[in-house]
Design an enzyme around this catalytic site. Structure first.
Site, PDB file in Angstrom:
ATOM      1  N   LYS A 162      40.818  44.548   6.805  1.00  0.00           N
ATOM      2  CA  LYS A 162      41.428  44.980   5.559  1.00  0.00           C
ATOM      3  C   LYS A 162      40.912  44.149   4.389  1.00  0.00           C
ATOM      4  CE  LYS A 162      45.778  46.227   5.749  1.00  0.00           C
ATOM      5  NZ  LYS A 162      45.638  47.709   5.637  1.00  0.00           N
ATOM      6  N   GLU A 192      38.368  48.810   6.115  1.00  0.00           N
ATOM      7  CA  GLU A 192      39.039  49.446   4.988  1.00  0.00           C
ATOM      8  C   GLU A 192      38.179  49.294   3.737  1.00  0.00           C
ATOM      9  OE1 GLU A 192      43.493  48.866   3.936  1.00  0.00           O
ATOM     10  OE2 GLU A 192      42.404  47.509   2.588  1.00  0.00           O
TER      11      GLU A 192
END
Length: 291
Positions: A162, A192
């Site tokens: 992330k 991500e």
């Protein structure tokens, strides 16, 4: 991770404490009765076995029947569960059983509305980790009952790099490279991304799955074209039912939606209890005060 049986024990202990001071004083321990849980609105039912286990824990001799299975759609007035048990067990377990059934059926019903909107699409609809603490295994089960699939269960069974991981490692390439060196070749790596530049970097780094986070429709289409089948494409971030079909039509492989679990309203169920030898019924419904 709690087992389902442990979750039921926790819920019963939370509600009963040292004893049900109303029921224990009013109801003869030898009195039996039959309770029926009735749908007050159309729903997809989930959690029937959990409802059964609540009453069986309070009275192991309970006789429990249902004409339905988890995943079945029911109409208003349908008797989703019938329980013959000690009257004390019925009254004491009623709210706990309803809490489980209303919440899980609410998720299954809400998920089914998304699944129906995606009818004919090849895209995979999945949930997220935005679940009620302690309830994840149950809520993700309800998602499957509704017809969608699960994303990773926790931090232990799937790699997802992330934005904060990327910042801590100094970039997407550095993060992906480190994970490739430290994990098995069997583990897929998802990254991500928040813009097209990061999409290109994730693709170049060899990501197996690229998540497009909070991108608008034109940007999603552009990203899908850049990736061109070299990685699976997932979209996430504020996914709403009203736009789910348009998102699917962009050509992505996966749509993840936290709303499947955190925004599903409870289904309205009630329990009617008939005491042995009497025709009158006691109605118990969820109220605003009880939540």
């Amino acid at each position: 991770m709690h087992t389902i049986s442990q979750l039921i024990d926790i819920a019963l202990a939370e509600d009963i404490g040292p004893g049900d001071i109303t029921t224990d004083q009013l109801i003869d321990p030898d009195l039996e009765g039959t309770g029926v849980i009735v749908a007050k609105e159309p729903a997809v039912i989930a959690g029937l076995q959990i409802g059964r286990e609540v009453f069986q824990k309070l009275d192991p001799s309970s006789r429990i029947m249902s004409d339905y299975e988890d995943g079945d759609s029911v109409d208003v007035g349908a008797v989703v569960l019938s329980v013959h048990s000690s009257l004390r067990g019925l009254l004491t377990g009623e709210r706990t059983a309803l809490n489980f059934l209303q919440h899980l059926s609410g998720i299954a019903t809400y998920v089914r509305s998304y699944v129906d909107a995606l009818d004919g699409c090849s895209v995979r609809l999945v949930d997220t980790r935005k679940t009620t603490p302690g309830w994840r295994v149950l809520e993700k089960y309800a998602v499957r009952v509704g017809g969608a699939r699960n994303h990773r269960m926790g931090l232990y069974d799937g790699v997802l790099i992330k934005d904060n991981h990327i910042a801590a490692c100094g970039g997407i390439k550095q993060a992906v490279t480190r994970l490739r060196n430290e994990t098995s070749h069997l583990v897929k790596i998802e990254v991500e991304t928040s813009d097209v530049g990061e999409v290109r970097e994730a693709l170049s780094a060899g990501a197996d799955i690229i998540m497009l986070d909070n991108m608008d429709i034109p940007t999603i289409r552009e990203a899908v074209g850049i990736i061109a089948g070299k990685a699976l494409v997932e979209i996430s971030g504020n996914v709403a039912l009203k736009e789910i079909r348009e998102l699917a039509d962009t050509g992505v492989d996966i749509i993840s939606a936290g709303a499947l679990t955190h925004s599903a309203p409870n289904v309205d169920l009630s329990m009617r209890i008939n005491t042995a030898g009497r025709q009158s019924a006691v109605y118990s419904r969820q109220t605003t005060a009880e939540g």
